[in-house]
Motif scaffolding. Structure first.
Motif, short mmCIF file in Angstrom:
data_model
loop_
_atom_site.label_atom_id
_atom_site.label_comp_id
_atom_site.label_asym_id
_atom_site.label_seq_id
_atom_site.Cartn_x
_atom_site.Cartn_y
_atom_site.Cartn_z
N PHE A 76 -2.91 2.02 -18.89
CA PHE A 76 -4.16 1.71 -18.20
C PHE A 76 -5.37 2.25 -18.97
N VAL A 77 -5.19 3.39 -19.61
CA VAL A 77 -6.31 3.95 -20.37
C VAL A 77 -6.71 3.01 -21.51
N ARG A 78 -5.73 2.32 -22.06
CA ARG A 78 -6.04 1.44 -23.21
C ARG A 78 -6.47 0.05 -22.80
N MET A 79 -6.33 -0.28 -21.53
CA MET A 79 -6.58 -1.64 -21.07
C MET A 79 -8.06 -1.81 -20.71
N PRO A 80 -8.69 -2.91 -21.08
CA PRO A 80 -10.06 -3.12 -20.62
C PRO A 80 -10.09 -3.14 -19.08
N GLY A 81 -11.01 -2.40 -18.51
CA GLY A 81 -11.09 -2.32 -17.04
C GLY A 81 -9.94 -1.51 -16.46
N GLY A 82 -9.35 -0.66 -17.31
CA GLY A 82 -8.10 0.02 -16.94
C GLY A 82 -8.20 0.90 -15.70
N GLN A 83 -9.36 1.56 -15.51
CA GLN A 83 -9.41 2.51 -14.39
C GLN A 83 -9.19 1.80 -13.06
N ILE A 84 -9.88 0.68 -12.91
CA ILE A 84 -9.75 -0.03 -11.63
C ILE A 84 -8.33 -0.58 -11.46
N PHE A 85 -7.75 -1.03 -12.58
CA PHE A 85 -6.37 -1.53 -12.47
C PHE A 85 -5.39 -0.40 -12.16
N ALA A 86 -5.68 0.78 -12.69
CA ALA A 86 -4.80 1.92 -12.39
C ALA A 86 -4.87 2.23 -10.89
N VAL A 87 -6.09 2.25 -10.35
CA VAL A 87 -6.23 2.56 -8.93
C VAL A 87 -5.44 1.56 -8.10
N ILE A 88 -5.68 0.27 -8.36
CA ILE A 88 -5.01 -0.70 -7.48
C ILE A 88 -3.50 -0.75 -7.73
N PHE A 89 -3.07 -0.44 -8.94
CA PHE A 89 -1.62 -0.44 -9.18
C PHE A 89 -0.95 0.67 -8.36
N PHE A 90 -1.54 1.86 -8.36
CA PHE A 90 -0.90 2.94 -7.60
C PHE A 90 -1.07 2.74 -6.09
N VAL A 91 -2.14 2.07 -5.68
CA VAL A 91 -2.25 1.70 -4.26
C VAL A 91 -1.13 0.71 -3.92
N LEU A 92 -0.91 -0.24 -4.82
CA LEU A 92 0.18 -1.20 -4.62
C LEU A 92 1.52 -0.47 -4.44
N LEU A 93 1.79 0.49 -5.33
CA LEU A 93 3.05 1.23 -5.21
C LEU A 93 3.11 1.98 -3.89
N PHE A 94 1.97 2.55 -3.50
CA PHE A 94 1.95 3.31 -2.26
C PHE A 94 2.23 2.41 -1.04
N LEU A 95 1.59 1.24 -1.02
CA LEU A 95 1.82 0.32 0.11
C LEU A 95 3.29 -0.12 0.14
N ALA A 96 3.81 -0.44 -1.05
CA ALA A 96 5.22 -0.86 -1.11
C ALA A 96 6.12 0.26 -0.59
N ALA A 97 5.78 1.49 -0.94
CA ALA A 97 6.64 2.62 -0.57
C ALA A 97 6.56 2.92 0.93
N ILE A 98 5.36 2.87 1.49
CA ILE A 98 5.25 3.30 2.90
C ILE A 98 5.92 2.30 3.84
N THR A 99 5.85 1.01 3.52
CA THR A 99 6.53 0.04 4.40
C THR A 99 8.05 0.22 4.29
N SER A 100 8.52 0.78 3.18
CA SER A 100 9.96 1.06 3.05
C SER A 100 10.33 2.35 3.76
N SER A 101 9.50 3.38 3.60
CA SER A 101 9.90 4.66 4.19
C SER A 101 9.86 4.59 5.72
N LEU A 102 8.96 3.77 6.27
CA LEU A 102 8.96 3.62 7.74
C LEU A 102 10.31 3.08 8.20
N SER A 103 10.87 2.17 7.41
CA SER A 103 12.15 1.58 7.83
C SER A 103 13.28 2.58 7.77
#
Ligand code: PFF
Length: 536
Positions: free
Chosen positions: A325-352
């Motif tokens: 992400f550091v090397r990617m143009p616009g990387g910071q914003i993509f890093a934020v949304i990527f880890f948010v994506l992982l978090f959303l994926a994880a919490i819907t699983s852990s609830l189950s």
């Protein structure tokens, strides 16, 4: 029973909830890591065979048995087996079905906290600070260098995030099936897919960012994962089959006792065949279509094959991707949304993973919602604290994942499919499965369910034991038997005290679960006897 009235509020809701359980870190981290490790083509063949032969059938089994148990007022695997089999031992066969998800939760929530932590650190710019050593950051964030090292509470440590994530899970689970789990999944799942599509768009349009390395293109990145290679030679490797079948279980959340509990909150004549298929298809879309096209190609484009090879399941996401992400143009914003994506994926699983435990405490011990949430919170807090403290080499987490997340999973999956195909009988099972069905499953699945799935499961399990317990190298000409690290950790010349302690912890929790199941059985038997008396 206190919970008998709980139900999903809509058809889409339950499908999203099951898909939410299925789509998790497995899709975005574990799958791409394994596919890359085993070299694309052959892995994918074994993966799709496993999907058709164990994933989908087991999914239908769980949906069918779950809805049937729910009709009789039960929502946990011990209760459902007790109701369906009417035998004194039946409930004990279901112990694993509430025990496994709860124990997996104890470490899954730990990784979930990394996701939130990384999202916040991406947002504050910490992950983009010049000269940051990502591996060192990961090591100190998660405490892999030393036991107790992660018990810290700055924003560069897992502590605060773990507490937030842990509490959040229990707040949602306390709100119940439709107002808690279903609501979260109704928002989180579309958000997650949208984010994944945005990131996918970014990755696929990266071209050849470094002209000095003309080979590191998007196409070669995709090829690294997808080129078939020597498929036949690959398929002769038993380990590849173990990995592919294991991934199907983990990814679809089948065999754990989670879907059976979710399905028990269906209404009497809700369809299960099409719903089960839809939820599985949604998972496969997210796994093969999104997870498989994002993580590895992105890493390849910037870091080349050397940057990917030899990474553990989770390291790929947390060690390698921040660097990408550091090397990617616009990387910071993509890093934020990527880890948010992982978090959303994880919490819907852990609830189950929590709901089977809540259902069991409610119906087995007659506890109210508050009390069961509090008790389960206490039990899982002890386990999570354990994983959090014994963070060196992620030993506690890894040990639990092996003995509970893999071994017990096989046992529970085999029990489920044998009950369906042999105890209830495949004809009766098939009839139950098609009550209210909006499509018919192909009828050769009767044969698959009765013979192929159990045989395939047992075959894979035996191979798994031979490899991971006995340590056979799968060679007939020059066989060696060298017990794997999980075994030598316990009984080798150089045992690991943490691994031993972890197995002791698992043994105590298993015993505790068995005692609770026994007590629950007394309660259920008394209720059944009272009902019979009333009728005579
Ligand atoms: N299916 C989830 C994933 O792919 O990350 C993991 C999971 C969920 C495993 C629920 C077990 C479970 F009970």
């Amino acid at each position: 029973m206190a919970q008998a009235q709980e139900a999903w509020s809509s058809r889409l809701g339950v499908i999203l909830a099951v898909a939410g359980s299925a789509v998790g870190l497995g899709n975005f981290l574990r799958f791409p890591g394994l596919a890359a490790q085993y070299g694309g083509g052959a892995f994918m063949v074994a993966y799709f065979v496993s999907l058709l032969v164990i994933g989908l059938p087991l999914c239908w089994v769980e949906w069918t048995l779950g809805r049937e148990g729910g009709r009789r007022g039960f929502h946990s695997t011990p209760g459902i087996f007790h109701a369906l089999l009417d035998r004194p031992w039946a409930r004990h066969l279901g112990v694993i079905g509430f025990f496994t998800p709860v124990v997996i939760y104890m470490y899954y929530v730990y990784v979930e906290a990394w996701c939130l932590g990384y999202a916040v650190n991406a947002l504050t710019g910490r992950l983009h600070e010049p000269g940051l050593d990502f591996r060192q950051f990961f090591a100190s964030f998660t405490g892999v260098n030393e036991d107790g090292a992660a018990l810290k509470f700055s924003t560069s440590d897992v502590g605060i995030f773990l507490i937030i994530v842990f509490i959040l899970n229990f707040v949602f689970i306390y709100r119940g099936i439709s107002k808690g789990i279903e609501k979260v999944c109704t928002y989180a799942m579309p958000a997650l897919i949208l984010i994944a599509l945005i990131i996918l768009g970014r990755v696929l349009t990266l071209g050849t960012p470094d002209p000095a390395k003309p080979d590191q293109t998007v196409l070669n990145g995709l090829g690294y994962l997808w080129n078939p290679g020597n498929v036949l030679a690959g398929l002769r490797n038993p380990e590849l089959w173990l990995a592919a079948a294991g991934q199907i279980f983990f990814s679809l959340s089948v065999g754990f006792g989670v879907i059976i509990t979710y399905a028990s909150y269906l209404r009497r004549r809700d369809d299960v065949v099409l719903s089960g298929l839809t939820a599985s298809a949604a998972n496969e879309f997210c796994e093969v279509g999104l997870g498989g096209l994002i993580t590895v190609p992105a890493a390849f484009i910037f870091l080349g094959a050397a940057g990917i090879a030899g990474q553990g399941t989770f390291a790929l996401g947390f060690n390698v991707l921040p660097e990408v992400f550091v090397r990617m143009p616009g990387g910071q914003i993509f890093a934020v949304i990527f880890f948010v994506l992982l978090f959303l994926a994880a919490i819907t699983s852990s609830l189950s993973m929590l709901q089977p435990g809540i259902a069991f405490l409610e119906e087995g011990l007659g506890l109210g919602r508050k009390a069961s949430v509090a008790l389960l919170g206490l039990i899982t807090a002890i386990g999570t604290l354990f994983v959090w403290y014994f963070s060196k080499d992620l030993k506690a987490m890894d040990t639990i994942d092996f003995w509970v997340g893999t071994l017990m999973l096989f046992v529970q999956a085999t029990i489920l499919v044998i009950i369906f195909g042999w105890r209830i009988g495949v004809n009766e099972g098939w009839r139950l499965m098609h009550e209210g069905a909006e499509m018919r499953a192909p009828s050769f699945y009767r044969f698959v369910l009765k013979y192929i799935t159990p045989l395939f499961l047992i075959g894979i399990f035996v191979m798994w034991l031979l490899r991971n317990v006995a340590g056979w190298n799968f060679s007939f000409s020059a066989p060696t038997f060298q017990p794997s690290g999980y075994i030598t950790d316990l009984i080798g010349a150089n045992p690991s005290p943490v691994a031993r302690l972890t197995v002791g912890f698992i043994a105590i929790t298993t015993l505790f679960a068995l005692i609770l199941t026994h007590l629950a059985g007394n309660r259920w038997n008394a209720a059944r006897a009272a009902r019979r008396n009333r009728h005579t």
